[in-house]
Enzyme design. Structure first.
Site, mmCIF file in Angstrom:
data_model
loop_
_atom_site.group_PDB
_atom_site.id
_atom_site.type_symbol
_atom_site.label_atom_id
_atom_site.label_comp_id
_atom_site.label_asym_id
_atom_site.label_seq_id
_atom_site.Cartn_x
_atom_site.Cartn_y
_atom_site.Cartn_z
ATOM 1 N N ASP A 531 0.865 -1.124 0.126
ATOM 2 C CA ASP A 531 -0.031 -0.064 0.014
ATOM 3 C C ASP A 531 0.835 1.256 -0.130
ATOM 4 O O ASP A 531 2.165 1.176 0.294
ATOM 5 C CB ASP A 531 -0.735 0.144 1.062
ATOM 6 C CG ASP A 531 -0.453 -0.118 2.510
ATOM 7 O OD1 ASP A 531 0.728 0.893 2.772
ATOM 8 O OD2 ASP A 531 -0.244 -1.259 3.145
ATOM 9 N N GLU A 611 22.398 -21.464 -18.721
ATOM 10 C CA GLU A 611 21.390 -20.742 -18.168
ATOM 11 C C GLU A 611 22.082 -19.547 -17.539
ATOM 12 O O GLU A 611 21.660 -18.387 -17.075
ATOM 13 C CB GLU A 611 20.508 -21.448 -17.134
ATOM 14 C CG GLU A 611 19.627 -22.343 -18.031
ATOM 15 C CD GLU A 611 18.152 -22.728 -17.250
ATOM 16 O OE1 GLU A 611 18.417 -22.854 -16.026
ATOM 17 O OE2 GLU A 611 17.418 -22.950 -17.925
#
Ligand code: GLA
Length: 726
Positions: A531, A611
């Site tokens: 928030d 990777e």
């Protein structure tokens, strides 16, 4: 001048670049709302209509005029007991137990600069950027005063609202309910757009028509919650992502909240945003003040996309603070999904070495480094480094990590205590529980009573002691359960949930003041306290405990309606994903995580060689476009809940550089082709797609879009960069 007062008509007009907000003091001193929306000029009080309405009472002052009723008139701060039977912004229980508060205008002041709120986060702006209007309302019978605060950020199209309730009477009163904003609409049919969810699946979008009766969202969990986010949009029925009119309300608060949307008997709409009224009875003695947290309002006539851009700017520039507000965040690797509780100092050092090799800036040692903490059943509250487990002191560990060329960060959960901890054994009364009942456990832990200063002070000291042991440059501040036994042995019960949140803010304020260079990432089981209140202290928040790239697309989508991408902590994790079991390529995982504050959450050492090379490329790519991702204008180009692909883009301020990300969500035999339309470009400019070197006109990209590749695999992802030539 952003704030005007017309003395003759007693009308206040708040003006921003593209919006206007108007209200009026009427003949009886009531503060009536007239208008909020796109720019207008002149008085809007012609919108008020007066008819004799049965069973809607008339204030005594109106004499025999039966057409004047608070039950019908649009108001700025409606209260219970005045004849308005709709939802109230304020409910006061008086000394004599009656529940009436009749507020009338008692004065106002216009100031340069933006007001601040004691103990609470709020939008900040300098004196050139903002003006403040303060309107004082008063009930002369009970002596309650309300200071309505309006902040106007003209260039940003932002209006903030807050309220302070002051007991100026004799004897105490109890605030039973308090909102910071009421928006009354005399006409129109609206939808309420809200974000609902659950742990590990936060902020799904919901759109429902505002119907007769009352639609309510909120939290009673002590935090703003995974379940409902304290931010909503009120939209015209036909508003879409890029057209139509809509209003936003973002509550700058991290605790219990209440948002009510109501269509009344005359088809008028009222929306309230404020403190949750349950678990709340805030008693005010003579002279005492309650400050209601602020709500940030904005309006767009360019759909949800237009509204989001305004909120992103506002939160980035006027809510977040500190050295990291606008500067690049370190790319980090977090130990949680890499090792959970099973690590020692060597594991962290190895992670640091691997990180250095791949170009990762920081290693974060997550949960498990302190007290007796081999799992989540014990140790919280004992913030002493477990040197036996680490095999060295924290200082030594940090040195080793730094020597590898990597920064060091650490996880903490200051608000919590385990029953199996030295802290709990020494101070059982510091936990929030009712001594007459067994507490409700959550993750087998209890919540400390942060409404008490001595409790906060003790934990603060312990945490500082840890932070002072070495070069700690990042903290992940977690909160892993909701409040249940809201009870304090020291505080008044009706104040605990509010004072708890202010206690957390007080702690964070002190922490950020003492360690101004520390980057703090908020977290609450992922995104349970995502928030604007937390963003005032922590410029980024771990968005969700769900790191699955496809789920994250949807979580990021919902979050992006209000919160800037720079606020979203997003990591690439291992496959099969630990939350869903899904296998998604590293390439796609990288593109999804590159939406926010980017990082990794896996054992780097286990990555195959190819990777590792890919990770290096991802980091290079992220760093090249970091400024665009965290500071550019962000546009949602599809709805990943409905569409067959997820697409979103970032545009630089000069609109000349564009980063487009796409993830295909569906594949079928003999696949149809999808076209994605871009937004926010210069229509007449020629954009080169840097890979293919093909050029497209801005308006073509926006009106017709570009075809997306069809590939026979699951969840392929694409990253396109467009650059204006010349
Ligand atoms: C929460 C966080 C995770 C991790 C764990 C540690 O669930 O969201 O990222 O830090 O706590 O216990």
């Amino acid at each position: 001048m952003a704030i005007l007062f017309q003395q003759d008509e007693k009308i206040f007009t708040l003006q921003t670049k593209q919006t206007a907000y108007q209200m009026k003091i009427d003949d009886f001193g009531y503060l009536l709302h007239l208008y909020y929306g796109g720019k207008i000029s002149g008085s809007m009080d012609y919108l008020l209509t007066y008819y004799d309405r049965g069973f809607s009472g008339n204030p005594y002052d109106a004499g025999s005029d039966r057409t004047y009723s608070m039950d019908v008139l649009p108001q700025e701060y409606p209260t219970t007991g005045t004849g308005d039977y709709r939802n109230s912004a304020l409910v006061i229980r008086n000394h004599d137990e009656s529940e009436c508060c009749d507020l009338r205008y008692a004065g106002h002041e216009i100031r340069t600069g933006k007001y601040g709120l004691p103990g609470l986060p709020a939008v900040h702006a300098n004196s050139r950027e903002a003006q403040t209007l303060e309107i004082l309302l008063e009930d002369v019978v009970n002596g309650v005063r309300v200071r309505l605060l309006y902040g106007v950020l003209e260039e940003d199209d932002i209006i903030t609202r807050s309220a302070q309730i002051i007991n100026q009477g004799t004897g105490s009163v109890v605030v039973e309910k308090a909102a910071s904003v009421c928006l009354d609409f005399v006409t129109g049919d609206y939808d309420l757009v809200s974000l609902y969810g659950r742990h590990a699946m936060e902020r799904n979008m919901q759109r429902t028509p505002i119907a007769h009766g009352s639609q309510v969202i909120g939290s009673r969990r002590g935090s703003s919650s995974h379940q409902y986010n304290p931010a909503v949009i009120v939209a015209d029925g036909n508003t879409t992502e890029d057209s139509g009119s809509c209003y936003g309300m973002v509550f700058v608060y991290s605790g219990n909240f209440l948002c009510e949307a109501e269509k009344d008997q005359y088809n008028q709409t009222r929306i309230l945003m404020g403190l949750q009224s349950e678990l709340f009875h805030y008693s005010l003695k003579e002279g005492e003040i309650l400050t209601v947290p602020e709500t940030i309002l904005s309006y767009s006539d360019r759909g949800f996309g237009g509204l989001s851009v305004k909120y992103h700017h506002c939160i980035r520039d006027h809510v977040c603070r500190g050295v990291y507000q606008n500067s690049p965040r370190p790319v980090l690797v977090n130990s949680w999904e890499a090792a959970y509780f099973q690590f020692n100092g060597e594991t962290i050092c190895q992670l640091a070495k691997d990180a250095a090799e791949l170009g990762i800036d920081m290693v974060v040692m997550d949960d498990g480094w302190f007290g007796k903490r081999e799992d989540d059943n014990s140790g919280l509250g004992d913030w002493q480094v477990n040197e036996t487990k680490l095999g060295c002191s924290l200082a030594e560990l940090i040195h080793k990590v730094n020597d590898a060329g990597v920064k060091f960060g650490i996880w903490i959960e200051p608000e919590m205590v385990s029953e199996d901890s030295d802290l709990y054994r020494a101070h059982p009364d510091w936990a929030m529980l009712n001594p007459r009942r067994n507490p409700v456990r959550g993750r087998n832990q209890l919540v400390l009573d942060f409404s008490r200063k001595e409790v906060r002070d003790y934990i603060f000291e312990q945490i500082c002691c840890v932070l002072d042991q070495g070069n700690i440059e990042y903290v992940k501040w977690d909160m892993n359960r909701s409040l249940t036994d809201v009870y304090s042995t020291e505080n008044q019960q009706g104040k605990v949930s509010y004072d708890y949140v202010l206690g957390v803010y007080d702690f964070l304020e002190k922490l950020t003041a003492k360690y101004p260079h520390l980057l703090i990432e908020g977290c609450c089981g992922g995104g349970g306290r995502f928030d604007a209140g937390m963003l005032y202290y922590t410029p980024q928040i771990w968005c969700s405990d769900n790191t699955d790239a496809v789920d994250r697309l949807r979580i990021h989508y919902g979050t992006s309606f209000f919160y800037p991408m720079s606020a979203i902590g997003a990591h690439v994790s291992a496959v099969p994903n630990h939350q869903t079991g899904r296998n998604i390529s590293l390439h796609t995982r990288g593109i999804v995580a590159m939406t926010g504050a980017f990082g990794y959450e896996l054992s780097l050492g286990r990555l195959p060689k190819e990777e590792k090379e890919q990770v290096k490329d991802q980091i290079r790519q992220y760093k090249t476009y970091e400024r665009l991702i965290s500071g550019g204008d962000y546009y949602r180009l599809s709805d990943p809940f409905r569409d067959s692909y997820a697409a979103w883009m970032f545009v630089s301020e000069d609109q000349r550089t564009v980063l487009l990300h796409v993830v295909m969500l569906e594949i079928h035999g003999n696949m149809t082709v999808s076209y994605v339309k871009l937004r926010g470009l210069l229509p007449d400019a020629s954009y080169e797609e840097t890979e293919s070197k093909k050029c497209y006109q801005g308006s073509a990209l926006m009106r017709a879009g570009i075809p997306l590749p069809v590939e026979m695999k699951e969840y392929p992802a694409y990253q396109f960069i467009f650059q204006v030539k010349g």
